[in-house]
Design a protein around this motif. Structure first.
Motif, PDB file in Angstrom:
ATOM      1  N   ARG A 176      -6.814 -13.068  -6.015  1.00  0.00           N
ATOM      2  CA  ARG A 176      -6.122 -12.191  -6.961  1.00  0.00           C
ATOM      3  C   ARG A 176      -6.451 -12.662  -8.370  1.00  0.00           C
ATOM      4  O   ARG A 176      -6.064 -13.755  -8.787  1.00  0.00           O
ATOM      5  N   ILE A 193      -4.913  -5.978 -15.908  1.00  0.00           N
ATOM      6  CA  ILE A 193      -4.689  -5.394 -14.598  1.00  0.00           C
ATOM      7  C   ILE A 193      -5.092  -6.417 -13.549  1.00  0.00           C
ATOM      8  O   ILE A 193      -6.110  -7.111 -13.695  1.00  0.00           O
ATOM      9  N   ASP A 194      -4.274  -6.561 -12.525  1.00  0.00           N
ATOM     10  CA  ASP A 194      -4.537  -7.502 -11.431  1.00  0.00           C
ATOM     11  C   ASP A 194      -5.274  -6.786 -10.315  1.00  0.00           C
ATOM     12  O   ASP A 194      -4.895  -5.680  -9.904  1.00  0.00           O
ATOM     13  N   ILE A 195      -6.336  -7.432  -9.815  1.00  0.00           N
ATOM     14  CA  ILE A 195      -7.079  -6.919  -8.675  1.00  0.00           C
ATOM     15  C   ILE A 195      -7.085  -7.977  -7.587  1.00  0.00           C
ATOM     16  O   ILE A 195      -7.039  -9.181  -7.870  1.00  0.00           O
ATOM     17  N   ASP A 211      -8.032  -4.111  -3.600  1.00  0.00           N
ATOM     18  CA  ASP A 211      -6.661  -3.600  -3.611  1.00  0.00           C
ATOM     19  C   ASP A 211      -6.060  -3.868  -4.984  1.00  0.00           C
ATOM     20  O   ASP A 211      -6.303  -4.925  -5.586  1.00  0.00           O
ATOM     21  N   ILE A 212      -5.309  -2.878  -5.485  1.00  0.00           N
ATOM     22  CA  ILE A 212      -4.583  -3.027  -6.744  1.00  0.00           C
ATOM     23  C   ILE A 212      -3.118  -3.287  -6.397  1.00  0.00           C
ATOM     24  O   ILE A 212      -2.432  -2.392  -5.894  1.00  0.00           O
ATOM     25  N   SER A 223      -2.085   2.891 -10.419  1.00  0.00           N
ATOM     26  CA  SER A 223      -2.718   1.883  -9.551  1.00  0.00           C
ATOM     27  C   SER A 223      -3.522   2.550  -8.444  1.00  0.00           C
ATOM     28  O   SER A 223      -4.659   2.153  -8.146  1.00  0.00           O
ATOM     29  N   VAL A 226      -6.772   4.051  -9.945  1.00  0.00           N
ATOM     30  CA  VAL A 226      -7.787   3.044 -10.237  1.00  0.00           C
ATOM     31  C   VAL A 226      -8.411   2.518  -8.954  1.00  0.00           C
ATOM     32  O   VAL A 226      -9.631   2.333  -8.857  1.00  0.00           O
ATOM     33  N   GLN A 227      -7.595   2.290  -7.932  1.00  0.00           N
ATOM     34  CA  GLN A 227      -8.111   1.785  -6.666  1.00  0.00           C
ATOM     35  C   GLN A 227      -9.034   2.802  -5.999  1.00  0.00           C
ATOM     36  O   GLN A 227     -10.109   2.450  -5.489  1.00  0.00           O
ATOM     37  N   SER A 230     -12.351   2.969  -7.885  1.00  0.00           N
ATOM     38  CA  SER A 230     -13.143   1.756  -7.666  1.00  0.00           C
ATOM     39  C   SER A 230     -13.798   1.761  -6.296  1.00  0.00           C
ATOM     40  O   SER A 230     -14.975   1.404  -6.147  1.00  0.00           O
TER      41      SER A 230
END
Length: 638
Positions: A176, A193-195, A211-212, A223, A226-227, A230
């Protein structure tokens, strides 16, 4: 040496001071000095005399494609970070990235020049930029590439921005990381933003999982957006590499793509979030087609399970009942199953054709509904249509149940029209959609439209008529006597292009599709003039019939009722509907719709009467200027 051949330029001459300092030499290959950099000479030793001259002066030579034992004269020195295993600049690096480092041994070369011992030994560790063919992938190469990707990930993110989590079974390890936008003009308050990524065992032969997490400040809708975007990019990139027959490490390219596309993804996600908030305020819920199809599938599966259970019960009851009762018990489950499947299929078919955005959209601009007014639906409308062939206008009354066919009075062209109503509410101003053939809409006669208004207090509907543009229609609910109000400023027609299918065919069956005759921001036909008034660039809306005409004479020619003075008008330059005002410019484009009353001429006293500002071509400017005045009169003036 033959006479025809020119003597080669000796390489023992003086260095070009511009080229050796990394600057540009205007002479290029015609320069009489040597184009070799000082740092290259110190790295590679003396320059062999038989090396070819550079093809053109580009500041430095491009790296050779062959495995030459000598670095070319004028080339940049190898990148030390690339040699060590990783260069963050990649293709943008100013230094040379050789496919493999040349072996610089002490070996004699032509011209009695010797090479110095190598300063940097080649490294055998795999490079992150190395392209591996798909046929050369083995378990060892796959493991090395996967370990390289994980090592670079750990080096890229500091400890406070990277969290490593392992599953209890030890199969997958999740990383993460916190990604921050590098754009200096970032428009959002949230910059991070955390991925969460995980690399499978056979990576990079298959893409890594992404995964977001939802436990961050980013809304869930954004979220998911964006996921999804991606994952689509990763799948497309992986498919392209497979077609090219190569394998590539995708994590760093994904980070670069995410950094460049993060603003666009946030903007699209914010729009989706606003849409969901508006629907929630309106008491509606948006359900995607995939969710509805999954619901229909679950219903059909549950119905089939229930049918199987009923069939088992029927088999048990067969031994106790007669043959007639057996047939009844066996037929009923099948009938229920068939009925539920038909309902599910009908639901899916309705979803496929539920999108009404086709044809010509009828939108009420400036729509304002009262506090207790919930919805407004059109039962019948009257539209002024213009023939595409002869440009003659005529009124046509349409309802939302059956289409209408008519003929033009002048050219006898067939005109087909249909109306599909929509529901007006506080968050939608679309009255409905028109499907037209050989005609374009010119105006909506709102005064002759029949509408149904829904009350928010008692949830009952009631009819409303005689609605005028720019005037608030107030009425009371027939059931709870609550006060309702409706206001519409104008109408706009907008043609929506048809959607093309995968095969390339469109959904429209008619080829004669044109833009509406009256469009906001574009001039009216003939700029609003008529044969009676050539200087009047406007259309007047008369309250007696609710229709628009260029002047009162045109109204009397087309109507048989007494005329009432117009209260609203349309600008002939931009088609903006506004309250009537004589001698005033348009509130939208600022153009004068009528001839100005103040000019530079006299015009019988209606124009300019100041002789200083009056035009010199006007005879009133010099009127009485040479008139003889008596001394007595002149003395009295003094």
């Amino acid at each position: 040496m033959d006479e025809g051949e020119s003597e080669p330029v000796p390489r023992t001459q003086q260095l070009c001071r511009y080229y050796s300092q990394g600057r540009h030499c205007n002479f290029g290959k015609r320069c009489k000095f040597l184009h070799v950099r000082d740092d290259t000479r110190s790295l590679t030793g003396p320059v062999p005399p038989n090396l070819p001259a550079p093809a053109e002066d580009v500041g430095y030579w491009s790296p050779p494609t062959n495995n030459s034992r000598f670095a070319p004269a004028g080339a940049l020195r190898p990148c030390r970070y690339f040699v060590a295993g990783h260069c963050s600049m990649e293709d943008r690096c100013r230094f040379w990235h050789p496919p493999q480092l040349p072996l610089l041994d002490d070996q004699p070369v032509p011209g009695n020049h010797t090479r110095a011992a190598p300063m940097i030994q080649p490294v055998s560790r795999p490079s992150a930029l190395q392209e591996v063919k798909l046929g050369d992938m083995t378990e060892d190469v796959t493991k090395k590439l996967r370990d390289t990707e994980i090592t670079q990930l750990k080096k890229r993110f500091p400890k406070d921005r990277l969290i490593i989590q392992e599953r209890s079974d030890g199969k997958f390890t999740y990383y993460r990381a916190t990604v921050e936008a590098t754009d200096p003009d970032w428009p959002f308050d949230l910059k991070e933003i955390d991925i969460m990524v995980s690399f499978p065992e056979n990576y990079p032969q298959e893409i890594f999982t992404l995964d977001i997490p939802l436990d961050q400040d980013l809304p869930a809708v954004m979220s998911k957006h964006v996921q999804q975007a991606s994952l689509e990019w990763l799948q497309a990139k992986h498919a392209t590499n497979q077609l090219l027959g190569k394998v590539e490490l995708l994590f760093r390219p994904f980070l670069r793509w995410l950094d460049r596309s993060l603003e666009r993804l946030f903007t699209e996600g914010a729009r989706q979030l606003k849409k969901d908030i508006d629907l929630e305020k309106a008491g509606l819920q948006f359900i995607t087609y995939q969710e509805l199809q999954a619901t229909a599938t679950e219903r059909s599966e549950s119905a089939s399970d229930a049918a199987d259970a009923d069939e088992d019960d029927g088999n048990v009851a067969e031994s106790e009942n007669t043959e007639g009762e057996k047939s009844v018990q066996q037929e009923s489950p099948d009938g229920d199953d068939r009925q539920q499947q038909e309902e599910a299929s009908h639901l899916v078919e309705n979803i496929k054709i539920s999108d009404p955005r086709r044809g010509t959209e009828v939108k009420l601009l400036g729509l304002r509904l009262g506090e207790n007014t919930a919805t407004v639906a059109a039962q019948q409308i009257t539209v002024c249509l213009q023939c595409n062939r002869c440009k003659v206008t005529a009124d046509l009354t349409l309802n939302g149940r059956t289409p209408c066919a008519a003929q033009c009075d002048k050219c006898n062209a067939s005109i087909n029209a249909a109306f599909r109503p929509c529901m007006l509410h506080h968050y939608s101003d679309v009255l409905g959609y028109l499907d037209l053939h050989n005609a374009t809409p010119a105006d909506l006669v709102l005064q002759e439209c029949e509408l149904n208004v829904g009350c928010l207090s008692c949830s009952q509907e009631g009819p409303v008529q005689n609605l005028l543009y720019g005037q608030t229609k107030e009425l009371n609910c027939e059931h709870c006597h609550s006060k309702l109000s409706i206001l519409a400023e104008s109408t706009r027609f907008q043609y929506i292009p048809p959607r093309t299918n995968k095969t390339g065919s469109s959904d429209v069956h008619f080829k004669t599709i044109r833009d509406p005759a009256v469009q906001k921001g574009k001039p009216l036909p003939e700029k609003g003039t008529c044969k009676h008034f050539k200087q009047s660039h406007r259309w007047l809306r008369f309250p007696c019939c609710g229709r628009t005409y260029p002047c009162d004479v045109c109204h009397d020619e087309h109507q048989d009722h007494p005329m009432e003075l117009a209260t609203r008008m349309l600008c002939g330059y931009c088609a903006k509907e506004q309250p009537y005002g004589n001698g005033k410019p348009c509130i939208s484009c600022g153009s004068m719709m009528t001839r100005g009353t103040r000019t530079s001429h006299w015009e019988g006293g209606l124009g300019c009467r100041n002789k200083v500002k009056m035009s010199k071509n006007d005879r009133q400017k010099y009127a009485n200027s040479n008139k003889t005045v008596s001394r007595k009169a002149a003395g009295e003036k003094k």
